[in-house]
Design a protein around this motif. Structure first.
Motif, short mmCIF file in Angstrom:
data_model
loop_
_atom_site.label_atom_id
_atom_site.label_comp_id
_atom_site.label_asym_id
_atom_site.label_seq_id
_atom_site.Cartn_x
_atom_site.Cartn_y
_atom_site.Cartn_z
N VAL A 1 -16.77 -0.14 0.73
CA VAL A 1 -16.19 1.11 1.24
C VAL A 1 -14.66 1.07 1.27
CG1 VAL A 1 -18.19 1.92 2.52
CG2 VAL A 1 -16.51 0.49 3.67
N SER A 2 -14.09 -0.14 1.19
CA SER A 2 -12.62 -0.21 1.15
C SER A 2 -12.11 0.50 -0.11
CB SER A 2 -12.13 -1.66 1.19
OG SER A 2 -12.42 -2.32 -0.03
N HIS A 3 -12.91 0.46 -1.16
CA HIS A 3 -12.55 1.15 -2.41
C HIS A 3 -12.33 2.63 -2.13
CE1 HIS A 3 -13.46 3.45 -6.07
NE2 HIS A 3 -12.94 2.43 -6.73
N SER A 4 -13.33 3.27 -1.49
CA SER A 4 -13.19 4.72 -1.28
C SER A 4 -12.11 5.03 -0.25
CB SER A 4 -14.53 5.35 -0.91
OG SER A 4 -15.13 4.62 0.09
N ALA A 5 -11.93 4.14 0.73
CA ALA A 5 -10.89 4.41 1.74
C ALA A 5 -9.50 4.39 1.10
CB ALA A 5 -10.98 3.39 2.87
N VAL A 6 -9.24 3.36 0.29
CA VAL A 6 -7.92 3.25 -0.34
C VAL A 6 -7.71 4.42 -1.31
CG1 VAL A 6 -6.52 1.86 -1.93
CG2 VAL A 6 -7.70 0.76 -0.02
N LYS A 7 -8.77 4.73 -2.07
CA LYS A 7 -8.66 5.83 -3.03
C LYS A 7 -8.35 7.15 -2.31
CE LYS A 7 -11.45 8.23 -6.46
NZ LYS A 7 -12.70 8.20 -7.20
N LYS A 8 -9.08 7.38 -1.22
CA LYS A 8 -8.89 8.63 -0.47
C LYS A 8 -7.47 8.73 0.09
CE LYS A 8 -11.54 11.16 2.94
NZ LYS A 8 -12.56 11.04 3.94
N ALA A 9 -6.98 7.62 0.64
CA ALA A 9 -5.63 7.64 1.23
C ALA A 9 -4.58 7.87 0.14
CB ALA A 9 -5.37 6.33 1.97
#
Ligand code: FES
Ligand code: FES
Lengths: 281, 155
Positions: free
Chosen positions: A261-269
Motif C-alpha cells: 500500500v505504500s505504492h498507492s500512498a506515494v503515488k496518490k501524494a
C-alpha cells in the motif's frame, strides 16, 4: 490516575519552568494538554510543570518563517486559516489525522504530540518533509532540524518551545496521503516537490507507519530530481517506494501489505502535488 | 490544591487533590451525566465543555480546569431548544442504554455553539470521539443531524 502526583506547578515564564525542572529532576514531568500522560496511568511522577501559562499558543509568520508555539492545540492547527494556507494545508491535515477524537485534538498540543509520539505520527512526517526545525530552551537555546530531533531520546532538561517552518520556494507543492485499515491509519505518505519549468528540482518524501521516526525515501527523491514531473515518472517513483520502504508487521497489517500500500500512498501524494501544480498554472 | 472555576454557571473555589481528574471532581459534585467509561479518552462518555471546547474530562486533571467555565449536560438540559433534540432522539429510537448520549450531546453543543449550521462532515468529526457501544454510533449521529435541522440555529 497519577496515583503519586503531589503537586502541579504553573510557571509564568520559560526560565521559571526550566528552574523547576532542574531543581526537581527525577519524578517531575512537563504537562501541557496532558492527554497522553493521563492515558498512561503513570505511578512514578510526583510533580508536574504545567507550561500552558508560558504563552506558547501561537502561529506567526515572521521573515518568511512560520513559527508555531509548542502549546498550540492540534485542533487549532486543523482549523486555523494560516495552517490551511501553509504548504497546501498538509500541517492542518496532519494535525487532523493525529487523533480521531476532536476532544483529544482540542487539548493535545503540538509539542506534546512531538515529544511523546511512539509510532505513526503524521505531524512528524509532514514537518520532516517541510524541513522544519524545533527550538529548544534550556541552558543555551538551540534549534534542531526535525530529523535530528526525531532521533533524540530526550531533551536533557530542555523545553521544546516552538516549531519553525521555513518558507517554501516558489512552485513548491506538498501533499499527504493516508491509508486506513478498518478505520485506523496504517501508514501515511508525505511529499514536498519543488518544480522549475515542469521539472522536479527538489523532492522530499517520507512515510510514517509503525516506527516513531518516519522513513525518508531518498532513492525516490534522487530519482525524481531533475526529471519532468509527469504521471509516468510518478508511477515509476511509486514502484520504487514499495521497494525502498521497510516497515514491520504488527497486529494491524503485515510488512508485505504495508509495502504494497505504500505504492498507492506515494503515488496518490505525488499526483496531488501534480494537481496542485496544474491548478496553479 | 486550590482552584477556582465555574461549573454550569456557578462560581466555585475548591480544594482538590493534585491527581484528581475533572471527571471525578464533577461526579463528586453530583453531576452524574458525566459518565465514567474507559478513563483513557477513547469512549467520550465523560465529555464536558471546558473553556468552550469539548474535552474528555477523564484525561484532564481538575487543576487544569482552574479558571475555566465548565458545562455538563445538567447545565444544558433545561435550555430552550433542547426539547426538539430530545424528541428527535426518541423518534429515531437511537439509543439502547443511553450511556453515551450525554457525552454526544455535549460534543454536539460545543459544535453548535461555534457553527449553527454544521455540515454532516463537521458533525461526524465532532462526534468521532463519542462511541456508542449499543448502536455503533450510526443512529445517534443520524438523529442529531435531524435534530440540528429542526432546531435551525435556535440552540
Ligand atoms: S471515560 Fe472519558 S473518554 Fe471514556
Ligand atoms: S445507547 Fe448504549 S452506549 Fe449508546
Amino acid at each position: 490516575m497519577l496515583s503519586n502526583l503531589k503537586n502541579v506547578f504553573r510557571p509564568k515564564s520559560i526560565p521559571q519552568a526550566l528552574a523547576l525542572l532542574e531543581k526537581n529532576s527525577g519524578s517531575i514531568l512537563i504537562i501541557a494538554g496532558g492527554t497522553k500522560l493521563l492515558q498512561t496511568k503513570n505511578n512514578i511522577v510526583q510533580e508536574l510543570v504545567d507550561i500552558t501559562g508560558l504563552e506558547l499558543n501561537y502561529m506567526n509568520d515572521e521573515d518568511g518563517l512560520t513559527r508555531i508555539g509548542a502549546t498550540t492545540p492540534l485542533q487549532k492547527l486543523v482549523e486555523s486559516q494560516k495552517s490551511k494556507n501553509l504548504a497546501n494545508g498538509i500541517v492542518s491535515q496532519a494535525a487532523q489525522l493525529s487523533h480521531r477524537s476532536k476532544m483529544i485534538r482540542n487539548v493535545s498540543t503540538l509539542g506534546g504530540e512531538l515529544v511523546t509520539t511512539s509510532s505513526l505520527s503524521t505531524l512528524y512526517c509532514a514537518l520532516l518533509v517541510l524541513q522544519a526545525q524545533v527550538r529548544i530552551a534550556g541552558g543555551e537555546e538551540f534549534a534542531l532540524a526535525m530529523n535530528i530531533f526525531l532521533n533524540k531520546k530526550n531533551l536533557g532538561g530542555g523545553l521544546l518551545v516552538e516549531v519553525i517552518i521555513p518558507a517554501m520556494e516558489p512552485q513548491t507543492y506538498a501533499a499527504l496521503a493516508p491509508v486506513f485499515h478498518t478505520g485506523k491509519p496504517l501508514l501515511c505518505a508525505c511529499v514536498r516537490i519543488s518544480l522549475s519549468k515542469r521539472k522536479c528540482q527538489i523532492a522530499k518524501i517520507a512515510i510514517t507507519s509503525t516506527e516513531r521516526v518516519p522513513q525518508r525515501l531518498h532513492t525516490i527523491e534522487e530519482y525524481l530530481e531533475g526529471k519532468p514531473f509527469t504521471p509516468a515518472i510518478i508511477e515509476t517513483a511509486a514502484d520504487k517506494a514499495a521497494e525502498q520502504f521497510i516497515p514491520i508487521s504488527d497486529s494491524l497489517a503485515s510488512k508485505e501489505y504495508r509495502q504494497e500500500v505504500s505504492h498507492s500512498a506515494v503515488k496518490k501524494a505525488l499526483l496531488k502535488c501534480l494537481d496542485h501544480a496544474e491548478s496553479a498554472i | 490544591m486550590k482552584i477556582s472555576l465555574t461549573i454550569n454557571n456557578r462560581k466555585k473555589t475548591l480544594d482538590v487533590p493534585a491527581n484528581q481528574t475533572l471527571m471525578d471532581l464533577l461526579r463528586a459534585q453530583g453531576l452524574w451525566s458525566v459518565k465514567h467509561g474507559c478513563e483513557t479518552g477513547d469512549c467520550g462518555n465523560c465529555t464536558v465543555i471546558a473553556g468552550g471546547l469539548a474535552v474528555n474530562s477523564c484525561i484532564m486533571l481538575a487543576v487544569q480546569a482552574n479558571g475555566k467555565a465548565i458545562t455538563t449536560f445538567e447545565g444544558v438540559r433545561e435550555k430552550s431548544g433542547f426539547s426538539p433534540v430530545k424528541e428527535t432522539l426518541m423518534d429515531f429510537g437511537d439509543s439502547d442504554c443511553g450511556f453515551c448520549i450525554p457525552g454526544m450531546l455535549m460534543s454536539m453543543k460545543a459544535l453548535l455553539d461555534k457553527i449553527s449550521d454544521p455540515t454532516e462532515e463537521e458533525l461526524v468529526d465532532a462526534l468521532a470521539g463519542n462511541l456508542c457501544r449499543c448502536t455503533q454510533s450510526v443512529k445517534p449521529v443520524q438523529a442529531i443531524l435531524e435534530a440540528i435541522k429542526k432546531i435551525q440555529g435556535k440552540w
